[in-house]
Design a protein around this motif. Structure first.
Motif, PDB file in Angstrom:
ATOM      1  N   TYR A 160      -8.233 -16.863   6.447  1.00 41.11           N
ATOM      2  CA  TYR A 160      -8.703 -16.222   7.756  1.00 41.11           C
ATOM      3  C   TYR A 160      -9.784 -16.992   8.704  1.00 41.11           C
ATOM      4  CZ  TYR A 160      -6.018 -12.033   6.669  1.00 41.11           C
ATOM      5  OH  TYR A 160      -4.737 -11.345   6.250  1.00 41.11           O
ATOM      6  N   ASN A 203      -2.204 -12.290  -4.701  1.00 39.75           N
ATOM      7  CA  ASN A 203      -2.775 -13.375  -3.662  1.00 39.75           C
ATOM      8  C   ASN A 203      -4.156 -13.304  -3.952  1.00 39.75           C
ATOM      9  OD1 ASN A 203      -2.685 -10.415  -3.074  1.00 39.75           O
ATOM     10  ND2 ASN A 203      -2.990 -10.704  -0.883  1.00 39.75           N
ATOM     11  N   ARG A 262      -9.532   1.981   0.088  1.00 36.68           N
ATOM     12  CA  ARG A 262      -8.532   1.403  -0.696  1.00 36.68           C
ATOM     13  C   ARG A 262      -9.557   0.730  -1.823  1.00 36.68           C
ATOM     14  NH1 ARG A 262      -6.410  -4.013   2.747  1.00 36.68           N
ATOM     15  NH2 ARG A 262      -8.404  -5.195   2.271  1.00 36.68           N
ATOM     16  N   GLU A 287      -1.207 -14.658   3.461  1.00 36.83           N
ATOM     17  CA  GLU A 287      -1.683 -13.939   4.713  1.00 36.83           C
ATOM     18  C   GLU A 287      -2.480 -14.898   5.387  1.00 36.83           C
ATOM     19  OE1 GLU A 287      -3.967 -10.483   4.074  1.00 36.83           O
ATOM     20  OE2 GLU A 287      -2.612  -9.728   2.171  1.00 36.83           O
ATOM     21  N   HIS A 296      -6.603  -4.989  14.008  1.00 35.69           N
ATOM     22  CA  HIS A 296      -6.348  -6.042  13.231  1.00 35.69           C
ATOM     23  C   HIS A 296      -4.857  -6.772  13.966  1.00 35.69           C
ATOM     24  CE1 HIS A 296      -5.348  -9.251  10.504  1.00 35.69           C
ATOM     25  NE2 HIS A 296      -6.383  -9.148   9.581  1.00 35.69           N
ATOM     26  N   PHE A 338       1.003  -1.353   0.048  1.00 30.34           N
ATOM     27  CA  PHE A 338      -0.077  -0.043  -0.103  1.00 30.34           C
ATOM     28  C   PHE A 338       0.655   1.160   0.004  1.00 30.34           C
ATOM     29  CE2 PHE A 338      -2.689  -3.137   1.986  1.00 30.34           C
ATOM     30  CZ  PHE A 338      -3.774  -3.242   1.093  1.00 30.34           C
ATOM     31  N   VAL A 392      -8.909 -10.798  13.639  1.00 24.86           N
ATOM     32  CA  VAL A 392      -9.047  -9.936  12.526  1.00 24.86           C
ATOM     33  C   VAL A 392      -9.849  -8.586  13.243  1.00 24.86           C
ATOM     34  CG1 VAL A 392      -8.777 -11.807  10.688  1.00 24.86           C
ATOM     35  CG2 VAL A 392     -11.070 -11.070  11.665  1.00 24.86           C
ATOM     36  N   ASN A 451      -3.032  -6.321  -5.092  1.00 24.87           N
ATOM     37  CA  ASN A 451      -3.399  -7.236  -3.858  1.00 24.87           C
ATOM     38  C   ASN A 451      -4.798  -7.592  -3.763  1.00 24.87           C
ATOM     39  OD1 ASN A 451      -2.301  -8.054  -0.942  1.00 24.87           O
ATOM     40  ND2 ASN A 451      -4.257  -6.566  -0.613  1.00 24.87           N
ATOM     41  N   GLU A 452      -5.079  -8.905  -3.727  1.00 30.32           N
ATOM     42  CA  GLU A 452      -6.414  -9.268  -3.526  1.00 30.32           C
ATOM     43  C   GLU A 452      -7.469  -8.741  -4.640  1.00 30.32           C
ATOM     44  OE1 GLU A 452      -8.029  -9.049   0.453  1.00 30.32           O
ATOM     45  OE2 GLU A 452      -7.192 -10.886   1.032  1.00 30.32           O
ATOM     46  N   PHE A 481      -0.731 -11.129   7.211  1.00 34.23           N
ATOM     47  CA  PHE A 481      -1.050  -9.786   7.405  1.00 34.23           C
ATOM     48  C   PHE A 481      -1.195  -9.388   8.931  1.00 34.23           C
ATOM     49  CE2 PHE A 481      -3.315  -6.121   8.187  1.00 34.23           C
ATOM     50  CZ  PHE A 481      -2.816  -5.195   7.268  1.00 34.23           C
TER      51      PHE A 481
END
Ligand code: GLA
Length: 655
Positions: free
Chosen positions: A274, A249, A114, A305, A356, A48, A311, A152-153, A343
């Protein structure tokens, strides 16, 4: 082609997302000290960092990153360098509103969070390519650099005008003519026939149900557009560093990307997992995603991650009880991971994710989270040489296909209670409970290596996929299909008879009269078990070898399960124990054995190469029978015939 092993070099990668731009420089030195203490050998930098790298259009600020790359290298820590393109700087949206995506209502997704980029925006793509080019050029020869992490994702949608134009181009390429599109979309229904390409839109807010094939194609288009963004950046970094592996990812069983297709474009397949520590099936959730990712990778994969503790995006965010972070990390390694990453490295003090967890939590070095991370780092270093690179092929495959999911997961269906991922989970869980380890495969993959193929639900199947399943059974394979399989073709057009005729013949079904979906909490009785979610009014053609029947209710006496030769059809969702029993029987008849015959409840056994991983997901200590003499690589002790595993305990046995 670069391989994952080029980055792991016989070790398990251990580390995580590192966001040093959130911290003063003194902290970077403290970070390095703790990383070395914890055995961290890999960090992901820059995910980021776009606003820091390009604070205004065209500017470049690399000095801080130079310092960090050097710092990592000087301390023996490899860098997975991310392109920062998932979170554009605020100036981009301000100066170029065309880079911002719109939802189906036409609302803009603004900066301030984001992932506020439109995959179709030429301006976004221009800036993304430029920063990627300069990043790759600058760090291509840097000795810390081991791998590339693109974006990312990837998970965004765009229903705006530039995306609409791109959608039309995509559709023209797919269908060639408007007639082709009108036929595929079934636009004779509700007066939707298109007379011009310009009239075609992404599925925007409509008064009532959107055209399902339009929705399906829009999902395909979105996955393809995001993939184009990935490939564009991948090709740039590859030009600079042809020998370094590239990844992006995935999220766990995420609907937005056709991960089979994407995995073909990656050197390393990586995923973020997660599970909820409070979920009694959290470990099985992890196992499913691990099995799927290993299958996409066709070998070792990267856990990019996970969370060391809680989380911050569930309603209630539970920490991991002592031992669970280690246990679930070893579970990933057992199922093929050659990287255990998080992460993130250090828990943030500001921003949306400050609650988180990180590998270093707010409690710092003395906190339990870091202490457990440190223990795990030491253990992974100990077992790494024996484990890394090993791949175990399984004899069972579960079939999964995003296109079928996309077609089935729409409005206007027989039941909103049928949640496709939940159905896949239920079947995977049954195998997991029976200690039968499984791969995943695409319905058009070569299935001949498998003894048992499980189809939880493939609502839409191409002709090629159907022929593949038939050939698999003809070739001696055992196939079991769950309900709502083979209903539609790839355009979401219902097959005559409500299920493909070739499949009906395979299972011995003459007529599928009606679907009888069940309400939440409702169940139907069958001979020997109860089913939930769904039932069917089926008339057999008499060619089956075995029938399990519905008992009572409207379907009394009709087939719930049919077996014809080695092909099984299950028209309801049996309760977990019954499904486990059914699959256990099919596996036994197909010659597939569980990993171990006798295991205490809650213990998972997985083989990776010649190693046997034993994982106690229970809170009680247990004794496991393991005939013979083994070495437990975690404790470096000898184990003969039996082994005791404490609460959340694990062992890695070598014969
Ligand atoms: C995703 C993202 C990370 C972070 C975590 C939080 O996996 O990639 O940046 O937001 O979720 O769980």
């Amino acid at each position: 082609m670069p391989q994952f092993s080029d980055a792991t070099r016989g070790r398990i990668l251990f580390g995580g997302d590192y966001n040093p731009e959130q911290w003063p420089e003194e902290t970077w030195h403290e970070d390095v000290r703790l990383m070395k203490d914890a055995g961290v050998n890999s960090v992901t930098l820059g995910v980021f960092s776009w606003a820091k790298l390009e604070p205004e259009p065209g500017a470049r600020e690399f000095d801080w990153l130079d310092t960090l790359m050097d710092l990592m290298h000087d301390n023996g820590i490899g860098v997975v360098l991310a392109t920062p393109t998932s979170s554009p700087p605020p100036w981009m949206g301000r100066l170029h509103p065309d880079t911002l995506p719109r939802d189906a209502d036409g609302h803009i997704e603004w900066w301030g969070g984001r992932q506020h980029f439109s995959h179709s925006s030429a301006t976004y793509r221009h800036y993304a390519a430029a920063i990627t080019e300069d990043l790759a050029a600058r760090y291509a020869g840097h000795p810390a650099l081991t791998m590339w992490h693109i974006n990312n994702e990837y998970c965004t949608f765009d229903h705006g005008d530039e995306a609409a134009a791109a959608f039309r181009r995509w559709l023209r390429e797919k269908y060639g003519t408007l007639d082709g599109l009108n036929t595929a979309w079934g636009t004779a229904f509700w007066s939707q026939g298109y007379d011009s390409w310009d009239g075609i839109l992404p599925p925007r807010r409509a008064h009532y149900l959107n055209n399902p094939t339009q929705v399906l194609d829009f999902r395909r288009f979105t996955s393809d557009m995001l993939l184009e963004c990935y490939v564009a950046e991948r090709d740039i970094v590859r030009r600079h560093t042809p020998r370094l592996p590239v990844t992006t990812n995935f999220m766990s069983l995420w609907i937005g990307q056709d991960a089979w297709r994407w995995a073909e474009e990656e050197d390393v397949v990586s995923v973020d997992i997660y599970p909820d520590p409070r979920d009694p099936l959290g470990a099985q959730h992890g196992a499913l995603v691990q099995d799927m990712t290993r299958s996409q990778a066709r070998g070792p994969w990267m856990l990019m991650e996970q969370a060391a503790g809680p989380v911050n995006w569930r309603g209630v965010n539970h920490p991991k009880p002592r031992g669970v972070n280690r246990l679930w990390s070893l579970q990933a390694v057992a199922r093929g991971a050659d990287a255990v990453c998080y992460f993130q490295w250090r828990q943030s003090r500001q921003g949306a994710e400050k609650f988180h967890s990180g590998m270093v939590s707010h409690a710092g070095e003395r906190g339990r989270t870091f202490q457990e991370v440190k223990q795990l780092g030491a253990e992974l270093a100990r077992i790494g040489r024996e484990v890394a690179g090993n791949h175990t092929a399984n004899e069972i495959a579960i079939l999964h296909d995003w296109h079928s999911w996309w077609a089935g997961a729409q409005d206007g269906r027989p039941s909103t209670e049928v949640d496709h991922p939940a159905v896949v989970h239920a079947w995977h869980r049954a195998l997991w409970d029976a200690h039968l380890t499984t791969d995943f495969a695409h319905p058009e993959h070569d299935l001949t290596a498998y003894k048992l193929v499980v189809v939880p639900q493939l609502y839409a199947l191409t002709d090629a996929a159907i022929e593949n399943l038939l050939a698999y059974v003809r070739g001696g394979g055992t196939l079991v299909c769950g309900f709502l399989t083979g209903v539609a073709d790839e355009d979401d057009r219902v097959r005559p008879g409500g299920m493909d005729a070739r499949l009906r013949e395979l299972f011995g079904i003459r007529t599928l009269h009606e679907w009888w979906p069940l309400d939440a909490g409702e169940s139907v009785e069958c001979d020997g078990f109860r089913g939930s979610l769904w039932s069917e009014e089926i008339e057999a053609d008499g060619s089956d070898d075995e029938t399990i029947r519905y008992k009572g209710g409207e379907l009394d006496g009709l087939p719930a399960v049919l077996r014809k030769g080695r092909a099984w059809y299950v028209s309801t969702l049996p309760e977990p124990d019954e499904l486990r029993g059914l699959l256990g029987r099919m596996a036994a008849e197909a010659g597939v054995r569980p990993v171990l015959d006798r295991l205490p409840a809650g213990v998972e056994a997985v083989r990776r190469g010649d190693l046997l991983f034993l994982l106690n997901h229970g809170r009680e200590a247990v004794t496991v029978e393991v005939p013979g003499t083994h070495r437990d690589l975690l404790t470096d002790t000898t184990v003969t015939d039996e082994l005791s595993l404490g609460r959340y305990g694990a062992a890695v046995l070598k014969p």
